[in-house]
Motif scaffolding. Structure first.
Motif, PDB file in Angstrom:
ATOM      1  N   VAL A 247       0.841  -1.196   0.000  1.00 39.90           N
ATOM      2  CA  VAL A 247       0.000   0.000   0.000  1.00 39.90           C
ATOM      3  C   VAL A 247       0.876   1.246   0.000  1.00 39.90           C
ATOM      4  O   VAL A 247       1.909   1.296   0.675  1.00 39.90           O
TER       5      VAL A 247
ATOM      6  N   THR B 241      -4.597   0.002   7.266  1.00 38.14           N
ATOM      7  CA  THR B 241      -3.675  -0.827   6.488  1.00 38.14           C
ATOM      8  C   THR B 241      -3.082  -1.979   7.292  1.00 38.14           C
ATOM      9  O   THR B 241      -2.190  -2.678   6.794  1.00 38.14           O
TER      10      THR B 241
ATOM     11  N   TYR C  53      -2.482  -1.130  -3.342  1.00 39.72           N
ATOM     12  CA  TYR C  53      -3.464  -0.187  -2.802  1.00 39.72           C
ATOM     13  C   TYR C  53      -2.813   1.189  -2.776  1.00 39.72           C
ATOM     14  O   TYR C  53      -1.602   1.310  -2.548  1.00 39.72           O
TER      15      TYR C  53
ATOM     16  N   LEU D  86     -10.242  -0.766   2.448  1.00 39.87           N
ATOM     17  CA  LEU D  86      -9.318  -1.672   1.767  1.00 39.87           C
ATOM     18  C   LEU D  86      -9.866  -3.093   1.741  1.00 39.87           C
ATOM     19  O   LEU D  86      -9.636  -3.841   0.775  1.00 39.87           O
TER      20      LEU D  86
ATOM     21  N   ARG E  35     -10.465  -5.199  -1.692  1.00 39.45           N
ATOM     22  CA  ARG E  35      -9.889  -6.540  -1.837  1.00 39.45           C
ATOM     23  C   ARG E  35     -10.960  -7.548  -2.272  1.00 39.45           C
ATOM     24  O   ARG E  35     -10.715  -8.374  -3.167  1.00 39.45           O
TER      25      ARG E  35
ATOM     26  N   TRP F  37     -11.939  -6.868  -6.080  1.00 38.91           N
ATOM     27  CA  TRP F  37     -10.877  -6.768  -7.087  1.00 38.91           C
ATOM     28  C   TRP F  37     -10.902  -7.952  -8.050  1.00 38.91           C
ATOM     29  O   TRP F  37     -10.912  -9.103  -7.631  1.00 38.91           O
TER      30      TRP F  37
ATOM     31  N   ILE G 200      -7.271   0.140  -5.674  1.00 38.42           N
ATOM     32  CA  ILE G 200      -6.265  -0.835  -6.091  1.00 38.42           C
ATOM     33  C   ILE G 200      -5.938  -0.505  -7.535  1.00 38.42           C
ATOM     34  O   ILE G 200      -6.842  -0.259  -8.343  1.00 38.42           O
TER      35      ILE G 200
END
Length: 222
Positions: free
Chosen positions: A5, A43, A98, A112, A116, A119, A166
């Motif tokens: 990230v 994160t 990211y 995030l 994920r 994606w 992303i």
């Protein structure tokens, strides 16, 4: 899945006025915690974390000393989002990453985690998390995008880009300029139908201006 990230923390924070005269915007506190730390909390669990820095970069470096988080110092020039991301690639690696802005506060699921889960690299070169204007607390300008039925993003609309995404980074190397915005890469991805979006169901607060601090603390129920 991405396991690196990039957190953007290099800007001058000019909209913050006197608050950024002696400290960088990511170290301004909201609810007793620096904005950068609020972002870093999101994160947790990501193997490689990189924070870029330029304005008062020594303070960012000192703040992160001993944490295992990499700092990508942009000197002598600030490189903007696209140039900054490309400059940090030796630390981030070659896989999709990211990226996360550090001047926002979230009230809802971890952004995030949502990215994920959604994606799909087979059909996406970038997946941007957006929030409707009605849930974009402190936003003073119109929206950025609209979302099409097939999940692709188009410019203009009532969706605000939250600063979380992303993105595949290979296309950065085709841009000749040293200093450039990620908008350059997004435009190229949109032309091939691979710039995609996801709508955030919670609330998001822009803390790019002083009144955003009070709004964000209200969002956190402080």
């Amino acid at each position: 899945m991405p396991d690196a990230v990039m957190l953007f923390a290099a800007g001058f924070g000019t909209r913050m006025g006197a608050l950024t005269a002696t400290r960088p915007k990511p170290l301004i506190e909201v609810a007793g915690k620096p904005l950068l730390d609020h972002a870093l909390d999101l994160t947790a669990g990501i193997a490689t974390r990189v924070v870029n820095a330029h304005y008062l970069s020594d303070q960012i470096e000192s703040h992160l000393n001993g944490t295992g988080i990499h700092v990508s110092v942009e000197h002598p020039d600030i490189l903007d989002t696209g140039g900054g991301l490309r400059f940090a690639l030796p630390k981030l690696g070659t896989h999709p990453v990211y990226t996360l802005n550090t001047d926002a506060i979230w009230n809802g699921p971890n952004p995030l985690d949502l990215l994920r889960a959604a994606w799909d690299p087979a059909r996406m070169d970038a997946l941007l998390l957006c929030v409707p204007l009605a849930r974009a607390v402190g936003r003073k300008t119109p929206g950025d995008f609209s979302l099409q039925p097939d999940g692709q993003l188009c410019r203009k609309g009532d969706l605000v880009y939250t600063g979380a995404q992303i993105i595949k980074t290979e296309g950065l190397h085709a841009i000749p300029d040293k200093v450039f915005s990620l908008n350059r890469l997004w435009n190229a991805q949109a032309e091939t139908g691979r710039l995609c979006g996801l709508t955030y169901a919670g609330q998001w607060c822009d803390v790019g201006h002083p009144e955003g601090i009070t709004l964000a603390e209200g969002l956190l129920h402080v």
